[in-house]
Scaffold this active site. Structure first.
Site, short mmCIF file in Angstrom:
data_model
loop_
_atom_site.label_atom_id
_atom_site.label_comp_id
_atom_site.label_asym_id
_atom_site.label_seq_id
_atom_site.Cartn_x
_atom_site.Cartn_y
_atom_site.Cartn_z
N LYS A 172 7.47 -5.39 -8.93
CA LYS A 172 8.01 -4.45 -9.92
C LYS A 172 9.50 -4.23 -9.68
CE LYS A 172 3.83 -1.78 -10.99
NZ LYS A 172 3.23 -0.43 -11.00
N HIS B 35 -6.70 -6.66 -10.75
CA HIS B 35 -6.28 -5.57 -9.86
C HIS B 35 -7.40 -5.16 -8.91
CE1 HIS B 35 -2.41 -3.64 -9.70
NE2 HIS B 35 -2.96 -2.52 -9.31
N ARG C 144 -6.92 -6.92 -5.76
CA ARG C 144 -5.81 -6.30 -5.00
C ARG C 144 -6.30 -5.06 -4.26
NH1 ARG C 144 -0.06 -5.50 -4.91
NH2 ARG C 144 0.60 -3.37 -5.34
N TYR D 11 -6.05 4.59 -0.60
CA TYR D 11 -7.11 3.79 0.01
C TYR D 11 -7.78 4.51 1.17
CZ TYR D 11 -5.16 0.19 -2.90
OH TYR D 11 -4.74 -0.51 -3.99
N HIS E 37 4.37 -1.36 -2.28
CA HIS E 37 4.46 0.02 -2.77
C HIS E 37 5.77 0.64 -2.32
CE1 HIS E 37 -0.21 0.50 -3.10
NE2 HIS E 37 0.32 -0.05 -4.18
N ARG F 84 -0.43 -8.50 -7.57
CA ARG F 84 -0.63 -8.04 -8.94
C ARG F 84 -0.78 -9.26 -9.84
NH1 ARG F 84 3.95 -5.04 -6.99
NH2 ARG F 84 3.53 -2.80 -6.80
#
Length: 299
Positions: A172, A244, A247, A279, A270, A148
């Site tokens: 995150k 992004h 990514r 994806y 994630h 990110r």
């Protein structure tokens, strides 16, 4: 306790026990404050312990006139978390959000670039300028490790474990993960670090930050966006791209070349594999090849 007290308590829970990001905390808080404003505006005096499903439905109906379906879904999700927290803390025995459904929203597929597009972007970097080597190392790392933008600008020299073939990423909610880094990407970082960065007048506090601006401070998110957008214009790329996008391209290219979703999930950081599954929608041809190669009844 009034609403503010409950909200502050909820914020502490989200930050300390669930480790959510500042942006998520801000969104949840904003939505709860919006509910409080609705109650005040309509002269409804009720505590979080006593508010009914009917009142919340009225609030959501009011909000639906002002925001799109995606924002409505976020508000409903945040309120569900808040009332689940109240149950967890024994303030309530029921969740008034239990029967309230979020609007159906289509899953937005991320934009991706081809390998040729990425090669062209990186080839367009002006290496005659010192920041060119920095930009090349940065883009190679964004794409090569699937980071990110917040992760690339906060990457530390002490996070580089090249002998082991990994870099440590703080993602995150301050959750850390180790991501593999290719030898080629290591080479670009090492060249920038040993030949360009070493000549900068580094501001105190940024000695360990890897990617720095010309003033010796950490790059901003906006600067990384600008660098990539300018390169896209330079190669006449028709797509609107951002950090992004690199990514997304990282994850898509791995999947297309046979990587499993669980491995991609770990590398992207994630929390849920459901997020990574987006994806799968990008390349149906790849899924057909997987069936033909691995299913026992493929013949």
């Amino acid at each position: 306790m009034n609403w503010n007290s409950y909200i502050k308590s909820f914020q502490s829970y989200l930050k300390i026990e669930r480790g959510l990001s500042k942006n998520t905390l801000a969104n949840y808080t904003f939505d709860l404050e919006r509910l409080c404003a609705f109650l005040l505006e309509n002269a409804i005096s009720v505590s979080p312990e006593k508010i009914s499903e009917e009142t919340i439905q009225q609030f959501i109906y009011s909000v639906s006139k002002e925001v799109n379906a995606r924002s409505q879904a976020r508000i409903i999700s945040g309120l569900k978390s808040f009332f689940s927290y109240l149950i967890f803390e024994d303030y309530r025995s029921d969740n008034p959000m239990e029967l309230i459904e979020a609007p159906r929203i289509g899953r937005k597929l991320p934009d991706t670039l081809s390998l040729e597009d990425i090669d062209n972007l990186i080839a367009a970097i002006d290496l005659s300028k010192p920041e060119g080597e920095r930009n090349r190392a940065m883009l190679e790392t964004l794409y090569g490790c699937g980071l990110r933008v917040s992760e690339i600008i906060s990457l530390k020299i002490s996070d580089l474990f090249f002998d082991e073939g990994f870099i440590k990423i703080t993602g995150k909610g301050n959750k850390q993960r180790f991501v593999p880094i290719a030898k080629a990407t290591q080479k670009f970082i090492a060249f920038y670090k040993n030949n360009i960065r070493i000549h900068l007048n580094i501001v105190k506090g940024y000695e360990d930050t890897l990617f720095l601006n010309r003033r010796g401070k950490q790059l901003t998110r906006a600067m990384v966006f600008t660098i990539i957008k300018q390169l896209a214009v330079k190669i006449n790329l028709s797509k609107t791209i951002s950090p992004h996008t690199l990514r997304h391209s990282f994850a898509t290219h791995l999947l297309e070349n046979g990587a499993d979703l669980r491995s991609i999930q770990l590398m992207l950081g994630h929390e849920s594999i459901t997020t990574t599954e987006i994806y799968v929608h990008l390349d149906r041809k790849h899924l057909t090849q997987i069936i033909n190669k691995f299913h026992p009844r493929k013949m």
